[in-house]
Design an enzyme around this catalytic site. Structure first.
Site, PDB file in Angstrom:
ATOM      1  N   HIS A   1     -10.249 -12.282   7.482  1.00  0.00           N
ATOM      2  CA  HIS A   1      -9.506 -11.885   6.285  1.00  0.00           C
ATOM      3  C   HIS A   1      -9.840 -12.841   5.149  1.00  0.00           C
ATOM      4  O   HIS A   1      -9.876 -14.048   5.338  1.00  0.00           O
ATOM      5  CB  HIS A   1      -7.999 -11.872   6.529  1.00  0.00           C
ATOM      6  CG  HIS A   1      -7.228 -11.285   5.390  1.00  0.00           C
ATOM      7  ND1 HIS A   1      -6.784 -12.041   4.334  1.00  0.00           N
ATOM      8  CD2 HIS A   1      -6.847 -10.012   5.138  1.00  0.00           C
ATOM      9  CE1 HIS A   1      -6.148 -11.247   3.470  1.00  0.00           C
ATOM     10  NE2 HIS A   1      -6.182 -10.020   3.928  1.00  0.00           N
TER      11      HIS A   1
ATOM     12  N   HIS B   1       0.846  -1.199   0.000  1.00  0.00           N
ATOM     13  CA  HIS B   1       0.000   0.000   0.000  1.00  0.00           C
ATOM     14  C   HIS B   1       0.882   1.250   0.000  1.00  0.00           C
ATOM     15  O   HIS B   1       2.092   1.186   0.239  1.00  0.00           O
ATOM     16  CB  HIS B   1      -0.905   0.030   1.230  1.00  0.00           C
ATOM     17  CG  HIS B   1      -1.804  -1.162   1.335  1.00  0.00           C
ATOM     18  ND1 HIS B   1      -2.481  -1.486   2.494  1.00  0.00           N
ATOM     19  CD2 HIS B   1      -2.145  -2.117   0.423  1.00  0.00           C
ATOM     20  CE1 HIS B   1      -3.190  -2.585   2.301  1.00  0.00           C
ATOM     21  NE2 HIS B   1      -3.001  -2.982   1.054  1.00  0.00           N
TER      22      HIS B   1
END
Length: 429
Positions: free
Chosen positions: A172, A106
């Site tokens: 997740h 990211h």
């Protein structure tokens, strides 16, 4: 009936036909912790599977404290002070403590974002740096994992005398649950590591899914990588539906993480009797729903309970747009998701674009159902290029589905999207 969806920073209230809604998923009640500083300090002195943190600090001259990036709502301003205080009381000088943001691939978190993540006092008093997942020179090579993943981990972490990771235990969609080992891989891993670990040989495995740990190659491999890199101590939290801390676990990277999972799972897991025609879901609001890339997690959360040929309606703010330039390139290069999947699954294929794993996950949903997206962050003409159907409101999207499936079509609602584990009772676990 009126339902409040997690959307952006404010939420989104929608009106749904009550007679059609068979389930609205929500957290099971759990009391939020009080006296948080005292609770965290207690966990540091009586951890799971590890000596107390103060014992581990003795004789160490430097520490790296790893935190999640802006996409995870970890209450660092509450969690970190007892940890940092223990380090300094044990003899590690403040200027020898690095707070490292585990960005994975990211973007970096800078300026006001750091203040939002850590609070003004920690931001002003401690040295904070970001992991840069595409800079090979900032990583150390540790060999290969059992399944052949090349292991490149952030040099600053590897060279610290004391390695501590913090984080959030939540469902997740690839690794079963976040937290624990995920702060190291993918959080501190190089692209060369992540591209293999997030490759089709892992993600197409039937157990690489939400809530599943046993037999999940994604979980097993990054646990092995975390052990190989080394981790002296973890401190992880679980949050309730109002994002208050309901649990803190600390200690050994694996034992404390599994303890946290055992406490989180019954809070976030629920079922519907059978698949439904329509699932209204979200990407859990800010900070996760700021990009289309992250919002795919909300689509995946709906997949286990939607009928083949049904529709997933996703509400997400998409305030930062689609995602990375590499992710956007995938939509430019492929006319359909089938074309994309054929390319990455072709025998001996060397095709690779960073972030392709997210589109692969979206393709799993689209093979089963249509996807309608409600957002004020991207215009309809852009959404149409992302292999989804734009909708003006959740109500209009539902009305369109009822017109297609009939007035008795069934609806399930997941207001918190990927923070829930939704199953059908008829499914084989």
């Amino acid at each position: 009936m009126r339902v409040r969806l997690d959307y952006g920073r404010t939420g989104l209230e929608v009106a749904l036909p009550e007679s059609n809604v068979v389930k609205c998923f929500g957290y099971r009640p759990a009391p939020a912790l009080e006296n948080l500083s005292q609770v965290i300090s207690h966990r540091l002195t009586e951890p799971t599977g590890s000596p107390p943190l103060e014992d581990l600090v003795r004789g160490r001259s430097s520490a790296c404290v790893v935190i999640c990036d802006i996409t995870r709502p970890v209450p660092n301003a509450i969690l970190l002070p007892p940890i940092l205080q223990t380090l300094q009381q044990g003899g590690i000088r403040r200027d020898r403590i690095l707070i490292l943001v585990a960005t994975g691939l990211h973007r970096p978190n800078l300026g006001e974002e750091l203040v939002e993540m850590l609070g003004p006092e920690i931001t002003a008093q401690y040295h904070i740096e970001n992991h840069h997942g595409q800079n090979r020179e900032e990583h150390i090579f540790l060999g290969h994992s059992p399944r052949g993943v090349p292991i490149w981990i952030d040099r600053r972490y590897m060279e610290a005398d004391l390695k501590i990771t913090t984080g959030l235990i939540e469902p997740h969609f690839m690794a079963g649950f976040s937290g624990g080992r995920k702060l190291i891989c993918p959080g501190l891993a190089h692209l060369d590591t992540i591209r293999v670990w997030h490759g089709p040989s892992f993600l197409e495995h039937p157990k690489a899914r939400t809530g599943c740990l046993n037999g999940n190659p994604v979980h097993e491999e990054n646990t092995w990588i975390g052990r190989r890199a080394g981790c002296d101590f973890i401190v992880n939290v679980a949050l309730d539906e109002k994002r208050r801390i309901m649990e803190v676990v600390a200690g050994d990277m694996e034992a404390a993480f599994l303890e946290g999972v055992q406490k989180v799972r019954p809070m976030v897991e629920d079922t519907v009797p059978e698949p439904v025609d329509i699932v209204v879901t979200t990407a859990a609001g800010y900070p996760l729903d700021t990009t289309f890339y992250q919002s795919i997690k909300g689509m995946v959360a709906a997949e286990p309970i939607v009928k083949p040929g049904g529709t997933v309606i996703l509400a997400a703010s998409l305030s930062e747009g689609i995602g990375s330039p590499e992710f956007q390139r995938l939509f430019q290069e492929h006319a359909s998701l089938d074309e994309f999947m054929e390319k990455i699954l072709a025998p001996e294929s060397d095709y690779f674009v960073m972030d392709q794993w997210q589109l692969e996950q979206m393709a799993k949903v689209r093979r089963k159902a249509r996807i309608k997206v409600v957002s004020d962050g991207l215009p309809p003409e852009v959404l149409e290029r992302l292999f989804v159907e734009p909708a003006q409101t959740v109500e209009t999207a539902v009305a369109e589905c009822l017109a297609e499936y009939g007035p008795n079509a069934t609806i399930a609602v997941i207001p918190k999207g990927p923070y829930m584990i939704a199953h059908c009772q008829t499914a084989v676990s």
